[in-house]
Write an enzyme that holds these catalytic residues in place. Sequence first.
Site, PDB file in Angstrom:
ATOM      1  N   HIS A  90     -50.440  63.450 -67.364  1.00 22.12           N
ATOM      2  CA  HIS A  90     -49.289  63.812 -66.523  1.00 22.12           C
ATOM      3  C   HIS A  90     -47.982  63.771 -67.324  1.00 22.12           C
ATOM      4  O   HIS A  90     -47.046  63.066 -66.964  1.00 22.12           O
ATOM      5  CB  HIS A  90     -49.199  62.885 -65.302  1.00 22.12           C
ATOM      6  CG  HIS A  90     -50.279  63.153 -64.296  1.00 22.12           C
ATOM      7  ND1 HIS A  90     -51.421  62.403 -64.202  1.00 22.12           N
ATOM      8  CD2 HIS A  90     -50.391  64.113 -63.344  1.00 22.12           C
ATOM      9  CE1 HIS A  90     -52.198  62.867 -63.237  1.00 22.12           C
ATOM     10  NE2 HIS A  90     -51.602  63.914 -62.701  1.00 22.12           N
ATOM     11  N   ASN A  91     -47.955  64.535 -68.400  1.00 18.38           N
ATOM     12  CA  ASN A  91     -46.781  64.544 -69.281  1.00 18.38           C
ATOM     13  C   ASN A  91     -46.057  65.886 -69.172  1.00 18.38           C
ATOM     14  O   ASN A  91     -46.410  66.726 -68.339  1.00 18.38           O
ATOM     15  CB  ASN A  91     -47.226  64.247 -70.716  1.00 18.38           C
ATOM     16  CG  ASN A  91     -48.361  65.162 -71.130  1.00 18.38           C
ATOM     17  OD1 ASN A  91     -48.337  66.362 -70.816  1.00 18.38           O
ATOM     18  ND2 ASN A  91     -49.368  64.636 -71.809  1.00 18.38           N
ATOM     19  N   ASP A 248     -51.361  73.525 -59.618  1.00 12.28           N
ATOM     20  CA  ASP A 248     -51.615  72.156 -60.070  1.00 12.28           C
ATOM     21  C   ASP A 248     -53.082  71.967 -60.445  1.00 12.28           C
ATOM     22  O   ASP A 248     -53.409  71.201 -61.342  1.00 12.28           O
ATOM     23  CB  ASP A 248     -51.224  71.198 -58.928  1.00 12.28           C
ATOM     24  CG  ASP A 248     -50.938  69.796 -59.410  1.00 12.28           C
ATOM     25  OD1 ASP A 248     -50.721  69.613 -60.617  1.00 12.28           O
ATOM     26  OD2 ASP A 248     -50.899  68.882 -58.563  1.00 12.28           O
TER      27      ASP A 248
HETATM   28  P1  8BR Z   1     -51.539  65.943 -59.866  1.00 16.70           P
HETATM   29  O1  8BR Z   1     -51.624  66.680 -61.178  1.00 16.70           O
HETATM   30  O2  8BR Z   1     -50.336  66.387 -59.085  1.00 16.70           O
HETATM   31  O3  8BR Z   1     -51.647  64.463 -60.060  1.00 16.70           O
HETATM   32  O4  8BR Z   1     -52.795  66.354 -58.928  1.00 16.70           O
HETATM   33  C1  8BR Z   1     -54.091  66.580 -59.412  1.00 16.70           C
HETATM   34  C2  8BR Z   1     -55.002  65.358 -59.285  1.00 16.70           C
HETATM   35  O5  8BR Z   1     -56.334  65.811 -59.133  1.00 16.70           O
HETATM   36  C3  8BR Z   1     -55.010  64.513 -60.559  1.00 16.70           C
HETATM   37  O6  8BR Z   1     -54.087  63.473 -60.560  1.00 16.70           O
HETATM   38  C4  8BR Z   1     -56.420  63.945 -60.587  1.00 16.70           C
HETATM   39  O7  8BR Z   1     -56.489  62.742 -59.859  1.00 16.70           O
HETATM   40  C5  8BR Z   1     -57.257  64.964 -59.837  1.00 16.70           C
HETATM   41  N1  8BR Z   1     -58.103  65.731 -60.788  1.00 16.70           N
HETATM   42  C6  8BR Z   1     -59.388  65.515 -61.101  1.00 16.70           C
HETATM   43 BR1  8BR Z   1     -60.393  64.189 -60.393  1.00 16.70          BR
HETATM   44  N2  8BR Z   1     -59.879  66.374 -62.001  1.00 16.70           N
HETATM   45  C7  8BR Z   1     -58.854  67.167 -62.305  1.00 16.70           C
HETATM   46  C8  8BR Z   1     -58.715  68.226 -63.223  1.00 16.70           C
HETATM   47  N3  8BR Z   1     -59.724  68.685 -63.970  1.00 16.70           N
HETATM   48  N4  8BR Z   1     -57.482  68.781 -63.322  1.00 16.70           N
HETATM   49  C9  8BR Z   1     -56.475  68.353 -62.575  1.00 16.70           C
HETATM   50  N5  8BR Z   1     -56.548  67.370 -61.682  1.00 16.70           N
HETATM   51  C10 8BR Z   1     -57.729  66.758 -61.540  1.00 16.70           C
HETATM   52 ZN    ZN Z   2     -49.729  67.791 -61.386  1.00 19.62          ZN
END
Ligand code: 8BR
Ligand code: ZN
Length: 351
Positions: A90-91, A248
């Site tokens: 999350h960067n 996202d």
């Molecule tokens: P955010 O990026 O806003 O946090 O929302 C996406 C969330 O979906 C991630 O924080 C993570 O918990 C979940 N996730 C998982 Br499990 N696999 C993922 C993936 N391959 N890509 C993105 N998010 C994923």
């Molecule tokens: Zn995100």
Amino acid sequence: MRLIMAQIYNVPTTKTFSEETPIPELGVETPQPEELRVELNPISGERPLTAITYRIFQERDLIRTFSIEPHKLLSYLFALEDSYQQVPYHNKLHGADVCQSMHVLLNSSGIKDVFNEFEILAAIFAAVVHDVHHSGLTNPFLIKTKNDLAILYNNESVLENHHVAVAFKLLQADERNIFSNLSAEQMETLRKRVVDMVLATDMAKHKTLLADFQNLLEAKKMSGNDYLTLESYDDRILVLKNLIHCADLSNMTKPLDTYSKWIDRLMVEFWKQGDAERDLGLDISPMCVRSPTTKDKHQIGFINSFVHPLWETWGSLVYPDANTILETLAQNREWHEASLAALTSSTTDNS
Ligand code: 8BR
Ligand code: ZN
């Protein structure tokens, strides 16, 4: 993370631009403007978020349409970029990636002319700020460890509330207020859309969000229109919320060499949380367990339960634009299935 209630966030001492500062053509200084698109992170001087967002604002003519002063835009983007924490997933690169994905999705044929310039500005802005100052820890972790942010937001969309608060906090300084030429009414409208969109990135909202979206598309089909007409605020924001949710969750719809880098970063972040949970004597969250099969098992489940239904619905709206996306998603899922089968059979062979 110490936090006093009245103090949302300590804004970093990032370079600010004035009217006298020369503005680089691509927003960031680079001796290699042509290569900037390809090797974004090193060539942009580690400023991928600024470079991508500045380019999108230029390409969509948002700077002129909303009388945004370029030096303020750069000061805002620098501060935003520096406010993304250096965590594995999350960067700032994720913020830049979701912004870029949003830009592409907004051009899908089925919705190309649906949203006005104001909604487009809100959508691009929401995408780039949507995970700012993410600590690399999940909402359930912050809640169970009684983190100050969980207390501040009463356990409700803790991270997402924080991201959107930081995004608006950064706007408070005059030199970063990119919306200073909007009227108070326009600003209020923009703010509402941005808040609604960023809060919609909370995975806890996924089920309702998708069900409402499916109902909307079903109702639109029944009315006999073959193009989307959205009149009410609720309908328009519902599509925009699903749009940011798709952006996202778009990394698993990208070619395997790109996707595998994202998933490896996410696993490092999850494992770090698992280590913290173990050190605190808490149950380790299932996706944070350091086991060879965690990644494949978890991603297959995540794609089947969340990502595929979302993109399938999106695909029905922008048909046939999302066909390649759905094919790539299926291939990535098969890659995980094959990897899991190989891991399972090697474990069985050894036993
Ligand atoms: P955010 O990026 O806003 O946090 O929302 C996406 C969330 O979906 C991630 O924080 C993570 O918990 C979940 N996730 C998982 Br499990 N696999 C993922 C993936 N391959 N890509 C993105 N998010 C994923
Ligand atoms: Zn995100």
